[in-house]
Motif scaffolding. Sequence first.
Motif, PDB file in Angstrom:
ATOM      1  N   LYS A 106      -3.410  66.640-103.817  1.00  0.00           N
ATOM      2  CA  LYS A 106      -3.324  65.255-103.313  1.00  0.00           C
ATOM      3  C   LYS A 106      -3.431  64.258-104.454  1.00  0.00           C
ATOM      4  O   LYS A 106      -2.625  63.334-104.566  1.00  0.00           O
ATOM      5  CB  LYS A 106      -4.444  64.976-102.303  1.00  0.00           C
ATOM      6  CG  LYS A 106      -4.189  65.542-100.915  1.00  0.00           C
ATOM      7  CD  LYS A 106      -3.177  64.731-100.135  1.00  0.00           C
ATOM      8  CE  LYS A 106      -2.535  65.522 -99.001  1.00  0.00           C
ATOM      9  NZ  LYS A 106      -3.427  65.852 -97.912  1.00  0.00           N
ATOM     10  N   TYR A 107      -4.459  64.443-105.316  1.00  0.00           N
ATOM     11  CA  TYR A 107      -4.649  63.464-106.397  1.00  0.00           C
ATOM     12  C   TYR A 107      -3.501  63.510-107.396  1.00  0.00           C
ATOM     13  O   TYR A 107      -3.101  62.479-107.935  1.00  0.00           O
ATOM     14  CB  TYR A 107      -6.006  63.665-107.079  1.00  0.00           C
ATOM     15  CG  TYR A 107      -7.127  63.109-106.230  1.00  0.00           C
ATOM     16  CD1 TYR A 107      -7.152  61.750-105.905  1.00  0.00           C
ATOM     17  CD2 TYR A 107      -8.125  63.929-105.725  1.00  0.00           C
ATOM     18  CE1 TYR A 107      -8.160  61.237-105.101  1.00  0.00           C
ATOM     19  CE2 TYR A 107      -9.136  63.418-104.920  1.00  0.00           C
ATOM     20  CZ  TYR A 107      -9.148  62.072-104.607  1.00  0.00           C
ATOM     21  OH  TYR A 107     -10.132  61.560-103.811  1.00  0.00           O
ATOM     22  N   TYR A 110      -0.814  61.419-105.740  1.00  0.00           N
ATOM     23  CA  TYR A 110      -1.121  59.976-105.803  1.00  0.00           C
ATOM     24  C   TYR A 110      -0.900  59.457-107.225  1.00  0.00           C
ATOM     25  O   TYR A 110      -0.403  58.352-107.432  1.00  0.00           O
ATOM     26  CB  TYR A 110      -2.575  59.692-105.398  1.00  0.00           C
ATOM     27  CG  TYR A 110      -2.939  60.072-103.981  1.00  0.00           C
ATOM     28  CD1 TYR A 110      -1.978  60.132-102.969  1.00  0.00           C
ATOM     29  CD2 TYR A 110      -4.269  60.343-103.651  1.00  0.00           C
ATOM     30  CE1 TYR A 110      -2.335  60.486-101.673  1.00  0.00           C
ATOM     31  CE2 TYR A 110      -4.631  60.691-102.352  1.00  0.00           C
ATOM     32  CZ  TYR A 110      -3.663  60.765-101.372  1.00  0.00           C
ATOM     33  OH  TYR A 110      -4.029  61.110-100.101  1.00  0.00           O
ATOM     34  N   GLU A 126       2.677  59.085-108.061  1.00  0.00           N
ATOM     35  CA  GLU A 126       3.234  57.915-107.360  1.00  0.00           C
ATOM     36  C   GLU A 126       2.669  56.602-107.901  1.00  0.00           C
ATOM     37  O   GLU A 126       2.981  55.531-107.386  1.00  0.00           O
ATOM     38  CB  GLU A 126       2.942  58.018-105.851  1.00  0.00           C
ATOM     39  CG  GLU A 126       3.689  59.166-105.169  1.00  0.00           C
ATOM     40  CD  GLU A 126       3.175  59.459-103.752  1.00  0.00           C
ATOM     41  OE1 GLU A 126       3.704  60.388-103.117  1.00  0.00           O
ATOM     42  OE2 GLU A 126       2.244  58.751-103.289  1.00  0.00           O
ATOM     43  N   ARG A 149      -0.376  55.504-107.669  1.00  0.00           N
ATOM     44  CA  ARG A 149      -1.353  54.859-106.785  1.00  0.00           C
ATOM     45  C   ARG A 149      -2.775  54.939-107.321  1.00  0.00           C
ATOM     46  O   ARG A 149      -3.651  54.230-106.829  1.00  0.00           O
ATOM     47  CB  ARG A 149      -1.284  55.487-105.393  1.00  0.00           C
ATOM     48  CG  ARG A 149       0.081  55.245-104.734  1.00  0.00           C
ATOM     49  CD  ARG A 149       0.001  55.453-103.256  1.00  0.00           C
ATOM     50  NE  ARG A 149      -0.049  56.866-102.892  1.00  0.00           N
ATOM     51  CZ  ARG A 149      -0.218  57.291-101.642  1.00  0.00           C
ATOM     52  NH1 ARG A 149      -0.389  56.431-100.664  1.00  0.00           N
ATOM     53  NH2 ARG A 149      -0.223  58.577-101.360  1.00  0.00           N
ATOM     54  N   CYS A 194      -5.863  61.535-112.320  1.00  0.00           N
ATOM     55  CA  CYS A 194      -6.007  62.583-111.308  1.00  0.00           C
ATOM     56  C   CYS A 194      -7.088  63.576-111.712  1.00  0.00           C
ATOM     57  O   CYS A 194      -7.156  64.689-111.205  1.00  0.00           O
ATOM     58  CB  CYS A 194      -4.675  63.279-111.037  1.00  0.00           C
ATOM     59  SG  CYS A 194      -3.954  64.030-112.481  1.00  0.00           S
ATOM     60  N   THR A 226      -7.230  62.698 -98.034  1.00  0.00           N
ATOM     61  CA  THR A 226      -7.619  63.582 -99.127  1.00  0.00           C
ATOM     62  C   THR A 226      -8.607  64.671 -98.704  1.00  0.00           C
ATOM     63  O   THR A 226      -8.427  65.833 -99.017  1.00  0.00           O
ATOM     64  CB  THR A 226      -8.268  62.753-100.263  1.00  0.00           C
ATOM     65  OG1 THR A 226      -7.467  61.608-100.493  1.00  0.00           O
ATOM     66  CG2 THR A 226      -8.350  63.583-101.526  1.00  0.00           C
ATOM     67  N   PRO A 228      -9.055  53.517-105.401  1.00  0.00           N
ATOM     68  CA  PRO A 228      -9.345  54.543-104.389  1.00  0.00           C
ATOM     69  C   PRO A 228     -10.850  54.788-104.261  1.00  0.00           C
ATOM     70  O   PRO A 228     -11.616  54.542-105.198  1.00  0.00           O
ATOM     71  CB  PRO A 228      -8.621  55.775-104.907  1.00  0.00           C
ATOM     72  CG  PRO A 228      -8.440  55.553-106.361  1.00  0.00           C
ATOM     73  CD  PRO A 228      -8.385  54.070-106.591  1.00  0.00           C
ATOM     74  N   GLY A 254      -5.214  57.518-100.192  1.00  0.00           N
ATOM     75  CA  GLY A 254      -4.085  57.265-101.079  1.00  0.00           C
ATOM     76  C   GLY A 254      -3.613  55.815-101.064  1.00  0.00           C
ATOM     77  O   GLY A 254      -3.044  55.327-102.034  1.00  0.00           O
ATOM     78  N   THR A 255      -3.884  55.100 -99.944  1.00  0.00           N
ATOM     79  CA  THR A 255      -3.386  53.736 -99.853  1.00  0.00           C
ATOM     80  C   THR A 255      -4.318  52.741-100.549  1.00  0.00           C
ATOM     81  O   THR A 255      -3.967  51.579-100.691  1.00  0.00           O
ATOM     82  CB  THR A 255      -3.234  53.308 -98.385  1.00  0.00           C
ATOM     83  OG1 THR A 255      -4.511  53.416 -97.767  1.00  0.00           O
ATOM     84  CG2 THR A 255      -2.244  54.190 -97.660  1.00  0.00           C
ATOM     85  N   SER A 256      -5.505  53.188-100.957  1.00  0.00           N
ATOM     86  CA  SER A 256      -6.411  52.344-101.737  1.00  0.00           C
ATOM     87  C   SER A 256      -6.689  50.990-101.093  1.00  0.00           C
ATOM     88  O   SER A 256      -6.429  49.940-101.670  1.00  0.00           O
ATOM     89  CB  SER A 256      -5.860  52.117-103.157  1.00  0.00           C
ATOM     90  OG  SER A 256      -5.879  53.328-103.836  1.00  0.00           O
TER      91      SER A 256
END
Lengths: 274, 274
Positions: free
Chosen positions: A107-108, A111, A114, A116, A120, A145, B200, B229-231
């Motif tokens: 997941k990290y 992210y 991307e 975000r 990580c 997450t 995050p 993920g959307t922070s």
Amino acid sequence: MSEGNNVEIICVGNELLIGKTVNTNAHWLAKRITVLGMKVRRITVVGDDLDEIASAVREAISRKPRFIITTGGLGPTFDDKTLEGVALGLNLRLEENEEAMRMIREKYERYYAEGRINSCEMTPHRVKMGRLPEGAKPLPNPVGTAPGVLLEHENIKMIMLPGVPEEMKSIFDESVAPMIREASGNLTFYEASLDVRNLPESELAPMLDVVMHDNPYVYIKSHPKRSEGTSHLELHFSTTSDDSKVAKKRIERAILQLSEMIKKKGGAITPVKD
Amino acid sequence: MSEGNNVEIICVGNELLIGKTVNTNAHWLAKRITVLGMKVRRITVVGDDLDEIASAVREAISRKPRFIITTGGLGPTFDDKTLEGVALGLNLRLEENEEAMRMIREKYERYYAEGRINSCEMTPHRVKMGRLPEGAKPLPNPVGTAPGVLLEHENIKMIMLPGVPEEMKSIFDESVAPMIREASGNLTFYEASLDVRNLPESELAPMLDVVMHDNPYVYIKSHPKRSEGTSHLELHFSTTSDDSKVAKKRIERAILQLSEMIKKKGGAITPVKD
């Protein structure tokens, strides 16, 4: 319903105890579990406190439900204590779970790719989400997450879900609903409601006694819409069966009998559409 | 907060366990009790079942809170079982309470005079609402029929309220809030929220550790608004004090310290207005 169909829900979170958040998670879970044919016996709400979580878990286990489902407290912050509390309650160690760690790391990495998040790296707070009670299995989290967690203990399936509603719901639908459906043996819950006016609850009460006696598989509950003096209430009929025709017939028969009694006393009835 | 400030809430009603009704009563009570300076330690939801009610009551008593507040199950129908369940749990008899009977009779006489009911006869279902555990006192219900009930047991004030929200709230405000305010010694709860974006939860977590350590009287909880993920999350700051200036200063100091840490990491902050 047999003891073997019982489910307990434990919601963890100070925000529920200070009245900051309405417990819509418990409501959503209770409805889904009921429709899937199992019976929610108790809902317990405790704060972000190790001893409180541990004792709520031990008490639920002592009542021997088929499932215990917790919500909240799986995230990376100091007050996410559910897994530690469950481990304490069951006298288990927490250990880094390889599969959970992989899920979290992926997941990290995504992210990060991307753009975000800034890094990580698997910091201690991120590793924390992958430390599960020994013997537990992670359940994939399709939208967040922290993985859900499944732990079998004394024939009880314990399932830990996150508190963020979208995450809780998606793990439930993907991984938990199939287990509950299987455990219920495809029993299903049926319900119908009547809106009743011009008859106070205290005059309706003796009629309910008669109809419940004549229809032993149908449960009828009256919900006053405001105070009794205004004489407006909702009657909720429910039954559980593995045969939808049988269930429908049971409820229709009870509604018919009660409707006639209500009309005779001058009450007005309309069916309630959901 | 000391053990002496604890309150437990027990909600009785199958409708809560089948997911028909959202438990807004628990939410409303939790918020009011918190603002009045006491601490809700646990919320328990059980069905309309004598043994379940009795055991929930016994378990709550064993944790020695100052108050136990129940909602639901005081009405005239067969499934209104709270008083019988409480009596069973405490090994008390139910007896017709003269004051409660008078309150109920006066309500029905008024409804009858207003033409809202067909008879003001005290039927068994109406008498039922006036049968209280021995030693209990009725609390006036300004908007409905069933009185609330106060019972002192082992230094714990047990208060039984109806499930209809308007009735529950009005008995609470009139009769219960003053008792809670007095018991809390005028402690008050203060809170503030920050909306945080672009950071995050897992990166925020170590900052919370530092700020909570430096501000021991302030509790900070992070509430992810959707998945991590959307922070996007809300930070909730709270403290309890008998001095509003002290409380405000504590929260301001914690917000200032945390805000600077968040900004340094590229996060964006806005205060949340309620």
